[in-house]
Design a protein around this motif. Structure first.
Motif, PDB file in Angstrom:
ATOM      1  N   PHE A  92       0.849  -1.111   0.141  1.00 45.09           N
ATOM      2  CA  PHE A  92       0.082   0.042   0.054  1.00 45.09           C
ATOM      3  C   PHE A  92       1.054   1.159  -0.085  1.00 45.09           C
ATOM      4  O   PHE A  92       0.610   2.177  -0.495  1.00 45.09           O
ATOM      5  N   ALA A  93       2.024   1.300   0.772  1.00 43.99           N
ATOM      6  CA  ALA A  93       2.780   2.283   0.702  1.00 43.99           C
ATOM      7  C   ALA A  93       3.933   2.158   0.015  1.00 43.99           C
ATOM      8  O   ALA A  93       4.976   3.013   0.170  1.00 43.99           O
ATOM      9  N   GLN A 101       4.904   1.175   7.527  1.00 42.73           N
ATOM     10  CA  GLN A 101       4.627   2.165   6.504  1.00 42.73           C
ATOM     11  C   GLN A 101       3.354   1.958   5.994  1.00 42.73           C
ATOM     12  O   GLN A 101       2.486   3.129   5.750  1.00 42.73           O
ATOM     13  N   ASN A 102       2.762   0.601   5.803  1.00 43.99           N
ATOM     14  CA  ASN A 102       1.439   0.468   5.304  1.00 43.99           C
ATOM     15  C   ASN A 102       0.500   0.958   6.216  1.00 43.99           C
ATOM     16  O   ASN A 102      -0.520   1.580   5.828  1.00 43.99           O
ATOM     17  N   VAL A 103       0.627   0.728   7.610  1.00 44.33           N
ATOM     18  CA  VAL A 103      -0.155   0.970   8.477  1.00 44.33           C
ATOM     19  C   VAL A 103      -0.419   2.614   8.691  1.00 44.33           C
ATOM     20  O   VAL A 103      -1.491   3.409   8.509  1.00 44.33           O
ATOM     21  N   ALA A 104       0.659   3.241   8.552  1.00 42.87           N
ATOM     22  CA  ALA A 104       0.728   4.757   8.750  1.00 42.87           C
ATOM     23  C   ALA A 104       0.121   5.391   7.380  1.00 42.87           C
ATOM     24  O   ALA A 104      -0.640   6.320   7.646  1.00 42.87           O
ATOM     25  N   ARG A 105       0.349   4.721   6.321  1.00 40.31           N
ATOM     26  CA  ARG A 105      -0.392   5.327   5.120  1.00 40.31           C
ATOM     27  C   ARG A 105      -1.994   5.287   5.198  1.00 40.31           C
ATOM     28  O   ARG A 105      -2.750   5.980   4.903  1.00 40.31           O
ATOM     29  N   LEU A 149      -5.289   4.901  16.291  1.00 43.38           N
ATOM     30  CA  LEU A 149      -3.696   4.735  16.686  1.00 43.38           C
ATOM     31  C   LEU A 149      -3.679   3.189  16.795  1.00 43.38           C
ATOM     32  O   LEU A 149      -4.526   2.461  17.157  1.00 43.38           O
ATOM     33  N   PRO A 150      -2.245   2.592  16.453  1.00 48.68           N
ATOM     34  CA  PRO A 150      -2.115   1.323  16.672  1.00 48.68           C
ATOM     35  C   PRO A 150      -2.295   0.991  18.310  1.00 48.68           C
ATOM     36  O   PRO A 150      -1.904   1.737  19.000  1.00 48.68           O
ATOM     37  N   TYR A 158      -1.630  -5.057   9.338  1.00 51.60           N
ATOM     38  CA  TYR A 158      -2.564  -4.262   9.913  1.00 51.60           C
ATOM     39  C   TYR A 158      -3.187  -4.545  11.246  1.00 51.60           C
ATOM     40  O   TYR A 158      -3.954  -3.938  11.851  1.00 51.60           O
ATOM     41  N   ASP A 159      -2.493  -5.747  11.718  1.00 51.82           N
ATOM     42  CA  ASP A 159      -3.341  -6.253  12.993  1.00 51.82           C
ATOM     43  C   ASP A 159      -3.279  -5.122  14.203  1.00 51.82           C
ATOM     44  O   ASP A 159      -4.169  -4.875  14.882  1.00 51.82           O
ATOM     45  N   PRO A 160      -2.233  -4.328  14.195  1.00 56.32           N
ATOM     46  CA  PRO A 160      -2.519  -3.355  15.514  1.00 56.32           C
ATOM     47  C   PRO A 160      -3.638  -2.245  15.218  1.00 56.32           C
ATOM     48  O   PRO A 160      -3.997  -1.482  16.400  1.00 56.32           O
TER      49      PRO A 160
END
Ligand code: IMP
Length: 201
Positions: A92-93, A101-105, A149-150, A158-160
């Motif tokens: 994704f990122a 990085q994917n989670v942040a995106r 937020l994680p 993406y678990d968090p």
């Protein structure tokens, strides 16, 4: 009589080991690519759906091994992003993006999206390519919400940020054993196990 072999279409030894554990005692020998005499050429996931990717991967590995093959494809589809990141979940990122990085995106893309609209679905599609080249599919989905937020340190991807309302926790706050009871992958495997009760690979 020796047990029939089932090849797991993955170069990740951790994933093969996980499937070996989850499919224990079902009368099959679960093997990974290390059990083959030749290497499987790399496979690019270019399909437009989880099912397309899993089918193409299973067919590719079967064509190069002659064995029955189980291939999977999974990812996260977010309601307010029209199903993105979907088949692009791992990148994704960017092509070599890390989980963080994917989670942040994802959090950035959902910055303006309020709670009732933060629904998302994890998908897992398993494709079995049998000895006669036929394909059988098993699917599992899991509904949740994306947090802002994680939270939690277990799991991956993406678990968090994937909050699972029935257990009031993110997937990263669950033990691996608990996640393995409720996840999209667990449900797809359950469907496969049910199918094995009256069919052969
Ligand atoms: P693959 O099916 O192993 O290619 O996974 C695709 C991507 O989907 C992963 O890299 C993760 O970003 C995401 N994903 C799939 N399943 C899960 C899960 O159980 N937890 C978190 N992320 C997942």
């Amino acid at each position: 009589m020796p047990e029939p072999k089932l090849l797991i279409a993955s170069t990740n030894p951790g994933k093969v080991a996980e499937y070996r554990l989850l499919l224990e005692g079902l009368g099959m020998e679960i093997v990974g690519p290390e059990a083959l005499e030749r290497e499987i050429p790399p496979f690019a996931e270019t399909g437009a759906s989880f099912r397309e990717n899993a089918a193409a991967k299973a067919g590719h590995w079967h064509a190069h091994s002659g064995l029955p093959v189980l291939a999977d494809d999974s990812g996260l589809a977010v309601d307010s992003l029209d199903g993105a990141p979907g088949v692009y979940s791992a990148r994704f990122a960017g092509p070599r993006a890390t989980d963080q990085q994917n989670v942040a995106r994802l959090l950035e893309r959902l910055r303006e999206v309020k709670k009732p609209s933060r629904g998302a679905t994890f998908h897992c599609c398993l494709a079995l390519c049998r000895s006669d080249d036929s394909l059988v599919f098993f699917e599992g989905i899991c509904r949740g919400e994306i947090l802002t937020l994680p939270a939690g340190t277990s799991g991956f991807g993406y678990d968090p940020v994937f909050y699972y309302p029935p257990l009031a926790k993110t997937f990263a706050q669950l033990s691996p054993a608990k996640k393995n009871q409720v996840s999209h992958r667990a449900l797809a495997l359950k469907a496969f196990r049910n199918w094995l009760a009256s069919n052969q690979i």
